[in-house]
Design an enzyme around this catalytic site. Structure first.
Site, mmCIF file in Angstrom:
data_model
loop_
_atom_site.group_PDB
_atom_site.id
_atom_site.type_symbol
_atom_site.label_atom_id
_atom_site.label_comp_id
_atom_site.label_asym_id
_atom_site.label_seq_id
_atom_site.Cartn_x
_atom_site.Cartn_y
_atom_site.Cartn_z
ATOM 1 N N HIS A 166 -31.747 -80.371 36.197
ATOM 2 C CA HIS A 166 -32.141 -79.854 34.885
ATOM 3 C C HIS A 166 -32.092 -78.335 34.892
ATOM 4 O O HIS A 166 -32.126 -77.696 35.958
ATOM 5 C CB HIS A 166 -33.547 -80.328 34.512
ATOM 6 C CG HIS A 166 -34.613 -79.894 35.477
ATOM 7 N ND1 HIS A 166 -34.907 -80.608 36.627
ATOM 8 C CD2 HIS A 166 -35.428 -78.806 35.498
ATOM 9 C CE1 HIS A 166 -35.864 -79.988 37.298
ATOM 10 N NE2 HIS A 166 -36.195 -78.896 36.642
ATOM 11 N N TYR A 186 -35.057 -73.765 44.404
ATOM 12 C CA TYR A 186 -35.371 -72.599 43.577
ATOM 13 C C TYR A 186 -35.551 -71.368 44.455
ATOM 14 O O TYR A 186 -36.090 -71.459 45.566
ATOM 15 C CB TYR A 186 -36.681 -72.810 42.808
ATOM 16 C CG TYR A 186 -36.616 -73.789 41.668
ATOM 17 C CD1 TYR A 186 -36.211 -73.367 40.404
ATOM 18 C CD2 TYR A 186 -36.995 -75.111 41.841
ATOM 19 C CE1 TYR A 186 -36.187 -74.254 39.337
ATOM 20 C CE2 TYR A 186 -36.968 -76.007 40.779
ATOM 21 C CZ TYR A 186 -36.559 -75.572 39.531
ATOM 22 O OH TYR A 186 -36.538 -76.449 38.486
ATOM 23 N N TYR A 234 -33.922 -82.514 43.226
ATOM 24 C CA TYR A 234 -34.783 -82.163 44.362
ATOM 25 C C TYR A 234 -35.993 -83.080 44.405
ATOM 26 O O TYR A 234 -36.437 -83.594 43.392
ATOM 27 C CB TYR A 234 -35.200 -80.688 44.305
ATOM 28 C CG TYR A 234 -35.941 -80.271 43.061
ATOM 29 C CD1 TYR A 234 -37.323 -80.400 42.967
ATOM 30 C CD2 TYR A 234 -35.259 -79.728 41.977
ATOM 31 C CE1 TYR A 234 -38.011 -80.006 41.831
ATOM 32 C CE2 TYR A 234 -35.928 -79.336 40.829
ATOM 33 C CZ TYR A 234 -37.304 -79.484 40.757
ATOM 34 O OH TYR A 234 -37.971 -79.102 39.623
ATOM 35 N N ARG A 263 -36.692 -85.079 41.045
ATOM 36 C CA ARG A 263 -36.422 -84.578 39.702
ATOM 37 C C ARG A 263 -34.927 -84.681 39.427
ATOM 38 O O ARG A 263 -34.107 -84.259 40.238
ATOM 39 C CB ARG A 263 -36.809 -83.089 39.551
ATOM 40 C CG ARG A 263 -38.280 -82.723 39.545
ATOM 41 C CD ARG A 263 -39.142 -83.328 38.464
ATOM 42 N NE ARG A 263 -38.575 -83.578 37.156
ATOM 43 C CZ ARG A 263 -38.403 -82.690 36.180
ATOM 44 N NH1 ARG A 263 -38.733 -81.434 36.357
ATOM 45 N NH2 ARG A 263 -37.892 -83.042 35.008
ATOM 46 N N HIS A 284 -34.205 -75.164 32.989
ATOM 47 C CA HIS A 284 -35.341 -74.795 32.141
ATOM 48 C C HIS A 284 -34.874 -73.825 31.052
ATOM 49 O O HIS A 284 -34.108 -72.895 31.338
ATOM 50 C CB HIS A 284 -36.428 -74.104 32.971
ATOM 51 C CG HIS A 284 -37.059 -74.996 33.993
ATOM 52 N ND1 HIS A 284 -38.203 -75.716 33.758
ATOM 53 C CD2 HIS A 284 -36.703 -75.284 35.270
ATOM 54 C CE1 HIS A 284 -38.527 -76.410 34.842
ATOM 55 N NE2 HIS A 284 -37.625 -76.157 35.773
#
Lengths: 190, 250
Positions: B164, B112, B151, B161, B166
């Site tokens: 995905h 991110y 990640y 995770r 959000h």
């Protein structure tokens, strides 16, 4: 039109700041009608540790008690200088704040009125769905007759009351949000 | 005026111990049922959409549906280009028109653009990882982006995770507000992920997984995925003017 199953919620996670493009916690401009207030507080977890990665959203009526929304068909005036939505991420101290105006009272049903209040949502890592609460004003006499406060067990109602103080001439209401444990904030099933 | 509240067969419980962060952040007291009053059947969605529309008319917002270029560097982001589209509906299947859809995600390497993300994976100088758009007259949104990466995280040993995206939506009322995550079909990490598994039924979990859509796939350009979103609507009818409210607002 057939019935559709709802999409489940998931946590906002720790990286929602990517979505916060610009500060959205100043709701009132110099042109906005009404009493200027700041509502502020700290978000705590069940260990009484501050939550530095929560996101708080608020929604409120204007000073005349009118919501900027097509479902509010009442004649109370809209304020061209007020929307009523705010969003704030907590800082490393778990602290959030909104500069806004005190909302007017709004109806509950055809007979009863709700005391002035601000609707609040709390999002965070570790919250698989947002939490829903309301901030009322502790110096507001109309609280005694508020139909929603009456749904809350009396000993828990104080968690919904923002505490008034004056700070350098400015009206501030303190509204801490306790996610869990002693003096846990009342959250609503909506 | 009374809604059914959160549906426990669709929405995750607040306490889900396998997801460790819920243990100290979930309320222990029972939630208090809240009737849907004017405060709940209204909400910021329409006003936010109206304000955004003014931006979308200009040059700034219009590019925010293309996450492969909206960093504004003039160079495309690295990774597998994809198209993510779908309809936003209410629970009766009616399209929600002009509603804001916001997304954020990792880059292709699973990182991110965020100071807290210390995952040892490269940042892409050409990838912001945020997009927004309004649904069209059929309730359709559409983003061009790159496929996000998996990640690691600290929840349990060797925790990863699944990839995905959000999603954040306001919808028409305070009741409709939804923040969720879209997953990709066939990802072996999903059954190992406590956040995905917190959704209580397999049927509800399946509603978080996008479908590969060959009709969305654009020849020579990008793979297509379809992800429909269904938001709760308010139960109550709009408030007509009446005496008590008029008295209250004078």
């Amino acid at each position: 039109m057939s019935g559709r199953a709802l999409t489940p919620s998931q946590t906002v996670g720790p990286f929602f700041h990517i979505m916060l493009r610009e500060p959205m916690n100043a709701l009132a401009t110099p042109q906005t009608a009404g009493t200027r207030i700041r509502i502020e507080g700290v978000v705590y977890d069940g260990d009484r540790a501050v939550v530095p990665d929560a996101m708080v959203e608020i929604w409120q009526a204007n000073a005349a008690g009118r919501y900027r929304h097509p479902a509010d068909l009442r004649p109370a005036p809209l304020d061209p200088a007020f929307v009523g939505f705010g969003r704030c991420g907590t800082d490393e101290r778990g602290f959030y704040s909104f500069d806004t105006i005190k909302p007017g009272p709004v109806p509950f049903d055809a007979q009863r009125v709700q005391a002035p209040h601000i609707s609040m949502l709390v999002f965070a890592r570790g919250l698989l769905d947002h939490l829903r609460t309301r901030a009322y004003f502790d110096d507001e006499r109309a609280n005694a007759d508020d139909p929603v406060l009456h749904l809350v067990p009396q000993q828990r109602r104080p968690t919904l009351l923002a505490e008034h103080r004056t700070d350098a001439g400015r009206v501030v209401y303190r509204f801490d949000i306790v996610l869990q444990g002693d003096r846990e904030t009342v959250f609503f099933d909506l | 005026m009374d809604g059914p509240g959160r549906d426990p067969s669709t929405f995750p419980p607040y306490l889900y111990e396998a997801y460790r962060a819920t243990v100290r952040r979930s309320p222990k007291q029972p939630l208090i049922p809240l009737p849907q009053t004017l405060s709940e059947i209204t909400g910021p969605g329409p006003a936010i959409s109206a304000a955004l529309h003014q931006t979308v008319q200009g040059a700034v917002g219009a590019e925010d549906t293309d996450l492969t270029t909206n960093m504004g560097t003039g160079t495309e982001a690295m990774g597998e280009r994809i198209i993510v589209t779908g309809r936003v509906l209410d629970e009766h299947g009616a399209p929600l028109v002009g509603t804001l859809v916001e997304i954020w995600q990792t880059n292709a390497a699973g990182r991110y653009r965020h100071r807290v993300d210390q995952h040892h994976a490269p940042l892409d100088p050409n990838f912001l990882g945020y997009g927004r758009c309004l649904t069209d007259t059929n309730g359709v949104y559409r983003f061009v982006t790159i496929r996000p990466g998996a990640y690691p995280w600290q929840n349990h040993p060797n925790a990863w995770r699944p990839a995905h995206i959000h999603f954040s939506l306001f919808g028409p009322s305070w009741v409709s507000r939804l923040v969720t995550q879209m997953y990709f079909p066939g990802d072996p990490l999903q059954p190992l992920d406590p956040i995905f598994n917190s959704v209580p039924t397999g049927a509800a979990q399946a509603r978080l997984v996008a479908q590969y859509a060959h009709d969305v796939t654009q020849e020579g350009y990008a793979l297509g995925f379809r992800f429909d979103i269904v938001l709760r609507g308010p139960r109550a009818t709009p408030f007509e003017p009446f005496e008590a409210a008029q008295r209250a607002t004078r």
